[in-house]
Design a protein around this motif. Structure first.
Motif, PDB file in Angstrom:
ATOM      1  N   ALA A  26       0.835  -1.205   0.000  1.00  0.00           N
ATOM      2  CA  ALA A  26       0.000   0.000   0.000  1.00  0.00           C
ATOM      3  C   ALA A  26       0.870   1.256   0.000  1.00  0.00           C
ATOM      4  O   ALA A  26       0.582   2.245  -0.677  1.00  0.00           O
ATOM      5  N   GLU A  27       1.973   1.152   0.740  1.00  0.00           N
ATOM      6  CA  GLU A  27       2.891   2.292   0.803  1.00  0.00           C
ATOM      7  C   GLU A  27       3.536   2.519  -0.565  1.00  0.00           C
ATOM      8  O   GLU A  27       3.682   3.651  -1.025  1.00  0.00           O
ATOM      9  N   LEU A  28       3.892   1.404  -1.214  1.00  0.00           N
ATOM     10  CA  LEU A  28       4.481   1.496  -2.552  1.00  0.00           C
ATOM     11  C   LEU A  28       3.500   2.171  -3.508  1.00  0.00           C
ATOM     12  O   LEU A  28       3.884   3.033  -4.307  1.00  0.00           O
ATOM     13  N   ALA A  29       2.232   1.802  -3.373  1.00  0.00           N
ATOM     14  CA  ALA A  29       1.209   2.411  -4.222  1.00  0.00           C
ATOM     15  C   ALA A  29       1.149   3.914  -3.969  1.00  0.00           C
ATOM     16  O   ALA A  29       1.033   4.714  -4.897  1.00  0.00           O
ATOM     17  N   ARG A  30       1.236   4.292  -2.691  1.00  0.00           N
ATOM     18  CA  ARG A  30       1.141   5.723  -2.356  1.00  0.00           C
ATOM     19  C   ARG A  30       2.364   6.463  -2.905  1.00  0.00           C
ATOM     20  O   ARG A  30       2.243   7.484  -3.572  1.00  0.00           O
ATOM     21  N   LEU A  31       3.544   5.871  -2.663  1.00  0.00           N
ATOM     22  CA  LEU A  31       4.783   6.512  -3.096  1.00  0.00           C
ATOM     23  C   LEU A  31       4.829   6.722  -4.598  1.00  0.00           C
ATOM     24  O   LEU A  31       5.364   7.721  -5.082  1.00  0.00           O
ATOM     25  N   THR A  32       4.288   5.762  -5.335  1.00  0.00           N
ATOM     26  CA  THR A  32       4.389   5.864  -6.796  1.00  0.00           C
ATOM     27  C   THR A  32       3.168   6.528  -7.409  1.00  0.00           C
ATOM     28  O   THR A  32       2.983   6.506  -8.616  1.00  0.00           O
ATOM     29  N   GLY A  33       2.346   7.111  -6.571  1.00  0.00           N
ATOM     30  CA  GLY A  33       1.220   7.888  -7.094  1.00  0.00           C
ATOM     31  C   GLY A  33       0.176   7.056  -7.803  1.00  0.00           C
ATOM     32  O   GLY A  33      -0.346   7.446  -8.850  1.00  0.00           O
ATOM     33  N   ASN A  34      -0.145   5.926  -7.223  1.00  0.00           N
ATOM     34  CA  ASN A  34      -1.123   5.055  -7.875  1.00  0.00           C
ATOM     35  C   ASN A  34      -2.493   5.714  -7.991  1.00  0.00           C
ATOM     36  O   ASN A  34      -3.254   5.415  -8.910  1.00  0.00           O
ATOM     37  N   VAL A  35      -2.804   6.645  -7.055  1.00  0.00           N
ATOM     38  CA  VAL A  35      -4.132   7.288  -7.116  1.00  0.00           C
ATOM     39  C   VAL A  35      -4.322   8.062  -8.397  1.00  0.00           C
ATOM     40  O   VAL A  35      -5.424   8.182  -8.911  1.00  0.00           O
ATOM     41  N   ILE A  36      -3.234   8.594  -8.918  1.00  0.00           N
ATOM     42  CA  ILE A  36      -3.362   9.420 -10.123  1.00  0.00           C
ATOM     43  C   ILE A  36      -3.838   8.563 -11.292  1.00  0.00           C
ATOM     44  O   ILE A  36      -4.685   8.957 -12.076  1.00  0.00           O
TER      45      ILE A  36
END
Ligand code: HEM
Ligand code: HEM
Lengths: 197, 461, 87
Positions: B111-121
């Motif tokens: 989940a942190e990796l997703a946040r760091l790599t801007g998965n929300v965008i």
């Protein structure tokens, strides 16, 4: 790098295996698949002996018998087709192969009648475990007969196009081997499903 | 080696094999976690190990395919590679992106990796095989485009053969279908629907073209049989692959909320899918039988025949076992799927990469005559160890799967729950682990065979 | 009849059909006993062996394959009386 003088075949005296390695991988895989079903059948039988002692009597033995005779006869046809090719009779090969296909189709027709008969007698895939397995095994075998019909059809076409001669008919032998395998499996299936259970 | 630029294949092959070793290491970790769920907790949870295992697999196969393409395209096209420098640069880009992504999986929570790599965008993460962060996926696209540009230009300026045209078609297909990994609809049915456009249309579609082309290339080289003969087969195989494979995708659409007709379409067309695999085996054996030369590199022939056979077993036989809808109803997502996944991926794609490596690597290392007999002997042992243990793993998982189906899926009432079932199956997982160790031994022998120089080498040189 | 049985393929066919009828006759004549099930098993093995040797022409084939086929028939047909006895 050495260039081979002959065509690279290792030919031991007096040994000849029909077909080729690829065909045998296929045939052995198919037999393993049936082996797997046989094992499942036997395991379930050990768990539910009562279903298996009463099951076979409820099936149509005549249909099983007719199909056994048909498959044995079709194997005879195929063996004759190979023999005809070996002695250089292309026309005869084609007739024998056509007969094989006809026997295969007749087998399917009997299966159809048998399944209808089953429905009339209240036998379906969900009647009990014996009948579920009977349907799985017999239907799977039917699928293989259909595949076999296509394979023999292919060999027939090749014969007709003149692809085989008395020396070189590996493809025909491969097709024949496949067909005999279907027969062998049925020989086990017939007593297992229709007689002993 | 006929063209200097074929050399760029070498780092691709070497790196592929390093990643392969990594993949198997994580396989073993999971093998242990299946027996004791707390193994390596909390450092490497199962889900992370699984992701690393499967992602490394895909990435090393891609490295292998790229290496294969860089090796065979110049030779087939009879011209130097359009731009060898680009190939080397892309190697480093891809390797760096790959390593960074794997480290990301291992070092930070997903989940942190997703946040760091801007998965929300642009959310694309969280789906099996496609877990990579969006930026990694973009990186893959850049690498793939540069790669296809490079070999495409090479083919354009050089000779066009059936083999290199089929290879490039497969590679373009690979890149195009990967684009569906960027499409991530909210609707779960749609999501799954298009997820398979990447996963299925890769392994049961365009990758088969790549497999067919590489196999054909190696067979031409090691048997000296007429190209025309091999090409005729290749056409037939490719046609059958596409006819059966495209609609055969329906076997993944049985239970995801798609219309009912997929049950019929999927069953019928996927039942045909083993045919091209069978044809491939038939033709590999027939070409080798017709061979006109007998090169010293014997082990390459073994790999080529082995690939055709194991691909047929893994994809053809083990695919067919569970492809009909009435069977798949019971077996969907059980250990039978894992059995098939292992034998098919190993038999078809891992082995084709090792086939081309076995043929090309000695030449790239200046051993035009193939590796010395000592090295080939070790490689042969490795071949059998890996093949036999992988068949063993497959049989063990199949047994586990049947057991699982009978406990968890067949009973209409009182079925055993998922975890209880897994606990009962435990003995089989021990067998799988032991066979996994045997596989690792085979892999170790394989890697070791590269370091055997042999005394005969100097004599023959 | 004579010329019919001189040809080994024809002769084999007659034997196979005869054996099949015999199996059915055994099964239909009375309830199954250990003896009749054993007889049926033996018949299956004989039939399999005939097909393998005469029709598939495996007599001179690779012995591993030949014996694999024979073993297959023996194994799965003997499972029948065993499961009858202990089932
Ligand atoms: C080399 C080619 C192939 C490879 C690498 C391969 C690999 C895989 C993998 C990894 C999965 C699991 C996907 C998941 O995670 O859900 C899978 C599923 C499946 N494959 Fe294949 N496959 C190949 C060819 C085939 C063929 C030819 C068939 C059919 C004849 C087939 C039938 C299936 C089916 C039915 C499933 C779904 C299993 C389920 O319902 O859980 N595969 N395959
Ligand atoms: C040392 C040997 C190996 C072991 C012990 C091992 C173990 C595992 C385990 C435990 C899983 C997870 C299954 C699950 O989710 O329940 C898995 C998945 C997978 N492994 Fe391996 N593995 C090994 C080698 C390989 C190799 C050599 C390949 C291919 C070349 C491979 C391909 C795969 C694939 C494709 C999946 C995903 C399967 C699916 O989605 O159904 N593995 N492996």
């Amino acid at each position: 790098m050495t260039t081979l003088t002959n065509d690279g075949k290792k030919s031991l005296p007096h040994t000849h295996t029909p077909g080729n390695p690829a065909v045998w991988v296929f045939v052995l895989s198919e037999m393993s698949e049936f082996a797997f079903f046989f094992i499942v059948f036997l395991v379930v039988k050990l768990l539910h002996p009562e279903l298996f002692s009463t099951g076979p009597a409820q099936l149509n033995t005549l249909a099983g018998l007719a199909n056994t005779a048909l498959l044995i006869t079709s194997s005879w046809f195929v063996a004759n087709a190979v023999k005809a090719t070996k002695s250089g009779h292309r026309e005869k090969t084609i007739s024998w192969l056509a007969l094989t296909i006809a026997a295969g189709l007749l087998y399917c027709a009997i299966k159809y009648l048998e399944y209808r008969w089953n429905v009339d007698h209240g036998i379906t895939t969900r009647t009990n475990l014996f009948f579920s397995l009977y349907y799985y095994l017999a239907f799977n075998h039917l699928l293989h007969v259909l595949i076999g019909i296509c394979v023999i059809g292919w060999a027939l076409l090749q014969s007709w196009l003149g692809a085989y001669d008395a020396e070189d008919h590996e493809g025909l032998e491969g097709a024949a081997t496949y067909w005999h395998m279907i027969d062998l499996v049925w020989i086990l299936l017939f007593p297992l499903l229709y007689i002993v259970g | 080696m006929k063209y200097e630029s074929q050399k760029v294949a070498k780092p691709y092959f070497i790196f592929a094999l390093i990643l392969f070793a990594g993949q198997v290491l994580f396989g073993l970790i999971m093998g242990m976690q299946y027996i004791d769920g707390d193994t390596l907790f909390p450092y490497i949870p199962f889900n992370v190990a699984r992701m690393v295992h499967t992602n490394l697999l895909i990435v090393w196969l891609l490295f292998g395919f790229m290496g294969a393409a860089y090796y065979l395209i110049p030779e087939e096209s009879e011209t130097e590679l359009f731009c060898p420098k680009l190939a080397i640069v892309m190697f480093w880009v891809f390797a760096a992106a790959g390593v960074a992504t794997i480290l990301g999986y291992l070092l930070v929570p997903y989940a942190e990796l997703a946040r760091l790599t801007g998965n929300v965008i642009w959310p694309t993460m969280g789906r099996e095989f496609l877990e990579q962060p969006t930026i990694t996926k973009l990186g893959i696209v850049v690498v793939a485009l540069a790669f296809i540009f490079n070999i495409g230009m090479t083919v354009l300026k050089g000779r066009k053969t059936v083999i290199n045209l089929i290879l490039i078609t497969g590679l373009i297909g690979l890149a195009v279908f990967f684009l569906f990994s960027f499409y991530n609809p909210i609707n779960l049915a749609l999501d799954k629907f298009f997820w398979w456009w990447v996963v299925h249309l890769w392994v049961e579609g365009v990758w088969e073209l790549i497999l067919g082309a590489i196999l054909a290339f190696v067979l031409v080289k090691i048997t000296g049989v007429d190209r025309e003969y091999i090409e005729k087969w290749l056409y037939l195989i490719i046609a059958l692959t596409l006819i059966s494979g495209l609609v055969g995708m329906g076997h993944h659409y049985y239970w995801i909320g798609t219309p009912k007709y997929w049950l019929w379409l999927g069953s019928f067309f996927s039942a045909l899918e083993p045919i091209p695999f069978f044809m491939m085996m038939l033709y590999a054996f027939s070409v080798v039988k017709k061979r006109r030369i007998n090169p010293n590199n014997k082990i390459a022939t073994t790999w080529a025949l082995g690939t055709a056979t194991m691909a047929f077993l893994g994809a053809g036989v083990w695919g067919f076992i569970h492809t009909l809808a009435p069977v798949n109803y019971y077996t969907h997502g059980t250990q039978i799927t894992a059995a098939h996944g292992h034998l098919a991926f190993f038999g078809a794609y891992a082995m084709i990469v090792m086939t081309i490596i076995s043929y090309a690597m000695p030449i790239l290392r200046g051993r035009e005559e193939g590796n010395p007999p000592e090295a080939q002997k070790v490689e042969r042992i490795a071949f059998w160890l890996m093949c036999i243990s992988m068949i063993g793993i497959t049989l063990a998982l199949t047994a586990a799967g049947v057991w699982q189906v009978s406990l968890q899926r067949l009973p209409e009432t009182g079925a055993t729950g998922f975890i209880d079932t897994q606990t009962q199956i435990n003995p089989v997982y021990w067998i799988r682990l032991l066979l996994g160790l045997l596989f690792t031994a085979g892999l170790a022998a394989y890697l070791a065979s590269f370091f055997i120089s042999g005394r005969t080498e100097s004599r023959s040189a | 009849m004579r010329h019919l049985t001189q040809n080994s393929l024809n002769r084999t066919w007659l034997i196979l059909i005869g054996l099949t009828l015999l199996t059915t006759a055994i099964a239909e004549s009375s309830a199954l006993t250990t003896v009749s099930v054993t007889a049926i098993t033996l018949i299956v093995i004989v039939k399999g062996r005939l097909i393998i040797r005469e029709y598939m022409d495996m007599k001179s084939a690779n012995p591993v394959l030949y014996w694999a086929l024979i073993a297959y028939m023996v194994l799965f047909s003997t499972a029948m009386p065993l499961s009858f006895l202990f089932g």
